[in-house]
Design a protein around this motif. Structure first.
Motif, PDB file in Angstrom:
ATOM      1  N   ALA A 181      34.260  37.947  47.583  1.00  0.00           N
ATOM      2  CA  ALA A 181      35.124  37.393  46.523  1.00  0.00           C
ATOM      3  C   ALA A 181      35.963  36.247  47.084  1.00  0.00           C
ATOM      4  CB  ALA A 181      36.023  38.491  45.952  1.00  0.00           C
ATOM      5  N   VAL A 210      33.434  48.054  50.388  1.00  0.00           N
ATOM      6  CA  VAL A 210      34.522  47.477  49.596  1.00  0.00           C
ATOM      7  C   VAL A 210      35.084  46.242  50.317  1.00  0.00           C
ATOM      8  CG1 VAL A 210      36.850  47.874  48.673  1.00  0.00           C
ATOM      9  CG2 VAL A 210      35.102  49.664  48.476  1.00  0.00           C
ATOM     10  N   ALA A 234      32.691  43.437  49.846  1.00  0.00           N
ATOM     11  CA  ALA A 234      32.787  42.926  48.463  1.00  0.00           C
ATOM     12  C   ALA A 234      34.007  42.003  48.337  1.00  0.00           C
ATOM     13  CB  ALA A 234      32.883  44.087  47.473  1.00  0.00           C
ATOM     14  N   ALA A 235      35.114  42.407  48.940  1.00  0.00           N
ATOM     15  CA  ALA A 235      36.334  41.601  48.872  1.00  0.00           C
ATOM     16  C   ALA A 235      36.190  40.303  49.669  1.00  0.00           C
ATOM     17  CB  ALA A 235      37.523  42.410  49.386  1.00  0.00           C
ATOM     18  N   HIS A 259      33.807  27.757  45.145  1.00  0.00           N
ATOM     19  CA  HIS A 259      34.125  27.121  43.859  1.00  0.00           C
ATOM     20  C   HIS A 259      35.097  25.959  44.032  1.00  0.00           C
ATOM     21  CE1 HIS A 259      31.956  28.936  40.556  1.00  0.00           C
ATOM     22  NE2 HIS A 259      31.857  30.006  41.336  1.00  0.00           N
ATOM     23  N   GLN A 317      33.746  33.215  47.708  1.00  0.00           N
ATOM     24  CA  GLN A 317      33.322  32.515  46.484  1.00  0.00           C
ATOM     25  C   GLN A 317      34.442  31.647  45.907  1.00  0.00           C
ATOM     26  OE1 GLN A 317      31.185  35.828  44.336  1.00  0.00           O
ATOM     27  NE2 GLN A 317      29.556  34.315  44.402  1.00  0.00           N
ATOM     28  N   LYS A 318      35.692  32.015  46.167  1.00  0.00           N
ATOM     29  CA  LYS A 318      36.793  31.138  45.737  1.00  0.00           C
ATOM     30  C   LYS A 318      36.726  29.814  46.497  1.00  0.00           C
ATOM     31  CE  LYS A 318      39.886  34.883  44.422  1.00  0.00           C
ATOM     32  NZ  LYS A 318      41.200  35.497  44.564  1.00  0.00           N
ATOM     33  N   LEU A 328      43.146  39.757  54.390  1.00  0.00           N
ATOM     34  CA  LEU A 328      42.089  40.713  54.043  1.00  0.00           C
ATOM     35  C   LEU A 328      41.454  41.283  55.309  1.00  0.00           C
ATOM     36  CD1 LEU A 328      40.192  41.981  51.880  1.00  0.00           C
ATOM     37  CD2 LEU A 328      38.746  39.949  52.133  1.00  0.00           C
ATOM     38  N   LEU A 333      43.949  29.896  50.649  1.00  0.00           N
ATOM     39  CA  LEU A 333      42.738  30.742  50.629  1.00  0.00           C
ATOM     40  C   LEU A 333      42.467  31.335  52.013  1.00  0.00           C
ATOM     41  CD1 LEU A 333      40.302  28.667  48.368  1.00  0.00           C
ATOM     42  CD2 LEU A 333      41.403  30.839  47.804  1.00  0.00           C
TER      43      LEU A 333
END
Lengths: 167, 167
Positions: free
Chosen positions: B105, B98, B101-102, B112, B108-109, B87, B80
């Protein structure tokens, strides 16, 4: 041009989860075989069926987005599968209920990876106006949450056995 | 002997999440620095404070379990972080909203992954009778869920910007 970047980013994420699902397709039969309790084996077998449906949905999404279906190596999922494989190799070192509890823990990490990814994708697809694609992701997201809840309820029973084995 | 296997398995999982938190401790300042929106940067900075608290809780758990605090490489988290780093290196290739937003994402991985792990650990610690340790994991679990919810609410705003950039 700018439109392209958000879409490209979404496609990148779809290729990531496509790779995840493909890896899971190979890992789940091994996890089902290794599970010592029937209820857990059946849960993995059922999730294998769901995984096949999720792969079909991703292929439908690629088609709707007019992009060839292909995965891009997800290093995190490769790591999770590696850890799961190690756990299975170490199976004989632990009590069977403890092994099942650990297998559930490993599986729930995968479920949560997928919940995070499908959650992001469902939102992005809708934002970008790909409603049908967004609906596909919503369906898979609901299935993943259901699979995670099911594992939690199985864990409650197995943990009692794992604990009993320690007394 | 059998008691040992469930505890050993729990310690293994604690060493895994300790490694995850340590990696996150290094990654979060880079993510905060890279974030283009103030609200996202502040969220990462706030989560850095929480991460420090979570590391302290893990060290307390090791102490209560009379085990030296040490991590064990978590291959999934390494994956990760690798993806997050890529990124950030690609930041200039995309619109700033954008990119944010990425970045959300990717974060959030991680959240989780932690939710799945602390959820497992809280249950296991309680089953094994380590109530105080279980409470520590419950606190971190609640923080991680809160951090995930916060990122979701920030994402809702940022996705609108990301979408606007595409029109």
């Amino acid at each position: 041009m700018a439109r392209k970047t958000f879409e490209v980013r979404m496609l990148d994420e779809i290729q990531d989860i496509y790779d995840v699902e493909k890896r899971l397709l190979k890992a789940l039969p091994r996890m089902a075989e290794a599970a010592t309790s029937d209820v857990l084996r059946e849960a993995f077998e059922e999730h294998l069926t769901e995984t096949k449906r999720q792969i079909a949905r991703l292929e439908k999404a690629f088609q709707l987005l007019e992009t060839p279906a292909r995965g891009k190596k997800c290093a995190a999922m490769a790591g999770l599968v590696e850890e799961g494989g190690k756990l299975i190799r170490d199976k004989n070192e632990m009590d069977s209920a403890v092994f099942d509890a650990a297998l559930i823990a490993a599986a729930q990490k995968v479920e949560h990876y997928e919940i995070a990814t499908y959650g992001t994708l469902a939102t992005w697809a809708e934002m970008l106006g790909f409603e049908e694609v967004g609906d596909l992701f919503e369906e898979s997201l609901a299935e993943e949450k259901g699979a995670d809840d099911k594992l939690t309820s199985i864990a409650l029973k197995i943990n009692v056995l794992a604990q009993a084995s320690t007394e």
